[in-house]
Design a protein around this motif. Structure first.
Motif, PDB file in Angstrom:
ATOM      1  N   THR A  90       0.852  -1.193   0.000  1.00  0.00           N
ATOM      2  CA  THR A  90       0.000   0.000   0.000  1.00  0.00           C
ATOM      3  C   THR A  90       0.883   1.237   0.000  1.00  0.00           C
ATOM      4  N   ALA A  91       0.343   2.331  -0.513  1.00  0.00           N
ATOM      5  CA  ALA A  91       1.026   3.617  -0.452  1.00  0.00           C
ATOM      6  C   ALA A  91       0.649   4.384   0.813  1.00  0.00           C
ATOM      7  N   LEU A  92      -0.319   3.878   1.571  1.00  0.00           N
ATOM      8  CA  LEU A  92      -0.810   4.582   2.757  1.00  0.00           C
ATOM      9  C   LEU A  92       0.177   4.521   3.919  1.00  0.00           C
ATOM     10  N   THR A  93       0.231   5.609   4.681  1.00  0.00           N
ATOM     11  CA  THR A  93       0.979   5.591   5.940  1.00  0.00           C
ATOM     12  C   THR A  93       0.243   4.684   6.922  1.00  0.00           C
ATOM     13  N   LEU A  94       0.907   4.295   7.988  1.00  0.00           N
ATOM     14  CA  LEU A  94       0.274   3.431   8.984  1.00  0.00           C
ATOM     15  C   LEU A  94      -0.972   4.095   9.570  1.00  0.00           C
ATOM     16  N   ASP A  95      -0.902   5.385   9.853  1.00  0.00           N
ATOM     17  CA  ASP A  95      -2.072   6.091  10.408  1.00  0.00           C
ATOM     18  C   ASP A  95      -3.247   6.071   9.431  1.00  0.00           C
ATOM     19  N   ARG A  96      -2.986   6.340   8.163  1.00  0.00           N
ATOM     20  CA  ARG A  96      -4.063   6.335   7.150  1.00  0.00           C
ATOM     21  C   ARG A  96      -4.597   4.921   6.944  1.00  0.00           C
ATOM     22  N   LEU A  97      -3.717   3.946   6.955  1.00  0.00           N
ATOM     23  CA  LEU A  97      -4.128   2.553   6.806  1.00  0.00           C
ATOM     24  C   LEU A  97      -5.038   2.140   7.967  1.00  0.00           C
ATOM     25  N   THR A  98      -4.681   2.541   9.162  1.00  0.00           N
ATOM     26  CA  THR A  98      -5.507   2.234  10.335  1.00  0.00           C
ATOM     27  C   THR A  98      -6.893   2.851  10.192  1.00  0.00           C
TER      28      THR A  98
ATOM     29  N   MET B 103      -1.247  -6.526  11.078  1.00  0.00           N
ATOM     30  CA  MET B 103      -0.318  -7.369  11.828  1.00  0.00           C
ATOM     31  C   MET B 103       1.135  -6.954  11.623  1.00  0.00           C
ATOM     32  N   GLN B 104       1.422  -6.407  10.447  1.00  0.00           N
ATOM     33  CA  GLN B 104       2.779  -5.972  10.150  1.00  0.00           C
ATOM     34  C   GLN B 104       2.713  -4.798   9.201  1.00  0.00           C
ATOM     35  N   TYR B 105       3.596  -3.830   9.436  1.00  0.00           N
ATOM     36  CA  TYR B 105       3.726  -2.674   8.549  1.00  0.00           C
ATOM     37  C   TYR B 105       5.220  -2.487   8.300  1.00  0.00           C
ATOM     38  N   ASP B 106       5.638  -2.683   7.072  1.00  0.00           N
ATOM     39  CA  ASP B 106       7.060  -2.727   6.713  1.00  0.00           C
ATOM     40  C   ASP B 106       7.753  -3.744   7.619  1.00  0.00           C
ATOM     41  N   ASP B 107       8.761  -3.343   8.363  1.00  0.00           N
ATOM     42  CA  ASP B 107       9.500  -4.296   9.203  1.00  0.00           C
ATOM     43  C   ASP B 107       8.973  -4.387  10.627  1.00  0.00           C
ATOM     44  N   THR B 108       7.919  -3.663  10.936  1.00  0.00           N
ATOM     45  CA  THR B 108       7.392  -3.634  12.300  1.00  0.00           C
ATOM     46  C   THR B 108       6.210  -4.581  12.448  1.00  0.00           C
ATOM     47  N   ARG B 109       6.375  -5.556  13.325  1.00  0.00           N
ATOM     48  CA  ARG B 109       5.277  -6.477  13.630  1.00  0.00           C
ATOM     49  C   ARG B 109       4.442  -5.886  14.755  1.00  0.00           C
ATOM     50  N   LEU B 110       3.148  -5.764  14.489  1.00  0.00           N
ATOM     51  CA  LEU B 110       2.197  -5.264  15.472  1.00  0.00           C
ATOM     52  C   LEU B 110       1.502  -6.471  16.096  1.00  0.00           C
ATOM     53  N   HIS B 111       0.789  -6.303  17.191  1.00  0.00           N
ATOM     54  CA  HIS B 111       0.108  -7.411  17.872  1.00  0.00           C
ATOM     55  C   HIS B 111       1.089  -8.559  18.141  1.00  0.00           C
ATOM     56  N   PRO B 112       2.185  -8.293  18.868  1.00  0.00           N
ATOM     57  CA  PRO B 112       3.230  -9.314  19.024  1.00  0.00           C
ATOM     58  C   PRO B 112       2.750 -10.634  19.632  1.00  0.00           C
ATOM     59  N   ASP B 113       1.804 -10.592  20.549  1.00  0.00           N
ATOM     60  CA  ASP B 113       1.307 -11.844  21.133  1.00  0.00           C
ATOM     61  C   ASP B 113       0.595 -12.706  20.101  1.00  0.00           C
ATOM     62  N   ASP B 114      -0.109 -12.081  19.167  1.00  0.00           N
ATOM     63  CA  ASP B 114      -0.839 -12.829  18.146  1.00  0.00           C
ATOM     64  C   ASP B 114       0.092 -13.608  17.218  1.00  0.00           C
ATOM     65  N   TRP B 115       1.306 -13.107  17.009  1.00  0.00           N
ATOM     66  CA  TRP B 115       2.259 -13.791  16.129  1.00  0.00           C
ATOM     67  C   TRP B 115       2.669 -15.151  16.683  1.00  0.00           C
ATOM     68  N   ASN B 116       2.416 -15.399  17.965  1.00  0.00           N
ATOM     69  CA  ASN B 116       2.748 -16.683  18.579  1.00  0.00           C
ATOM     70  C   ASN B 116       1.593 -17.678  18.512  1.00  0.00           C
ATOM     71  N   ARG B 117       0.452 -17.244  18.034  1.00  0.00           N
ATOM     72  CA  ARG B 117      -0.710 -18.138  17.956  1.00  0.00           C
ATOM     73  C   ARG B 117      -0.538 -19.111  16.794  1.00  0.00           C
ATOM     74  N   GLU B 118      -0.887 -20.353  17.076  1.00  0.00           N
ATOM     75  CA  GLU B 118      -0.672 -21.419  16.096  1.00  0.00           C
ATOM     76  C   GLU B 118      -1.337 -21.127  14.750  1.00  0.00           C
TER      77      GLU B 118
END
Length: 121
Positions: free
Chosen positions: A60-68, A94-109
């Motif tokens: 996407t061309a959107l910034t994280l704020d605009r995407l949200t 869940m991820q924007y560029d190299d930043t993973r958001l919702h870190p606990d969710d990334w551990n869910r099976e």
């Protein structure tokens, strides 16, 4: 205009059909490059029907704020309801560029499995 790498999680415990509808609406400002299967999962931390979940790999061309803002507006367009065990549609970045958001969710099976699916495409 630079493109950003994004992973989006879609979920609903009301209707599986809401996931492709969300994807279609977001297609105006997201380019989906890979999509996992839609799978059913048991709810975590709540008593409710099973969830339907999917991960999307996008640009996407959107910034994280605009995407949200856009994802929240899409939830509203689809009649988002949340409460008393009902989640009609949930769209999480869940991820924007190299930043993973919702870190606990990334551990869910199920997230690990869905992410593996999009990486194999």
């Amino acid at each position: 205009m630079s493109q950003h790498y994004v992973i989006i999680a879609l979920g609903s415990n009301v209707s599986r059909d809401l996931l492709p509808k969300a994807r279609q609406l977001m297609g105006e400002w997201l380019n989906v490059t890979a999509a996992s299967d839609i799978i059913a999962t048991e709810p975590i931390g709540m008593s409710s029907p099973d969830f339907h979940n999917q991960l999307l790999e996008c640009t996407t061309a959107l910034t994280l704020d605009r995407l949200t803002l856009r994802t929240k507006a899409t939830e509203q367009t689809l009649g988002r309801q949340h409460g008393k065990g009902i989640v009609s549609i949930d769209i999480d970045i869940m991820q924007y560029d190299d930043t993973r958001l919702h870190p606990d969710d990334w551990n869910r099976e199920y997230i690990i499995e869905l992410y593996r699916q999009i990486k194999e495409q």
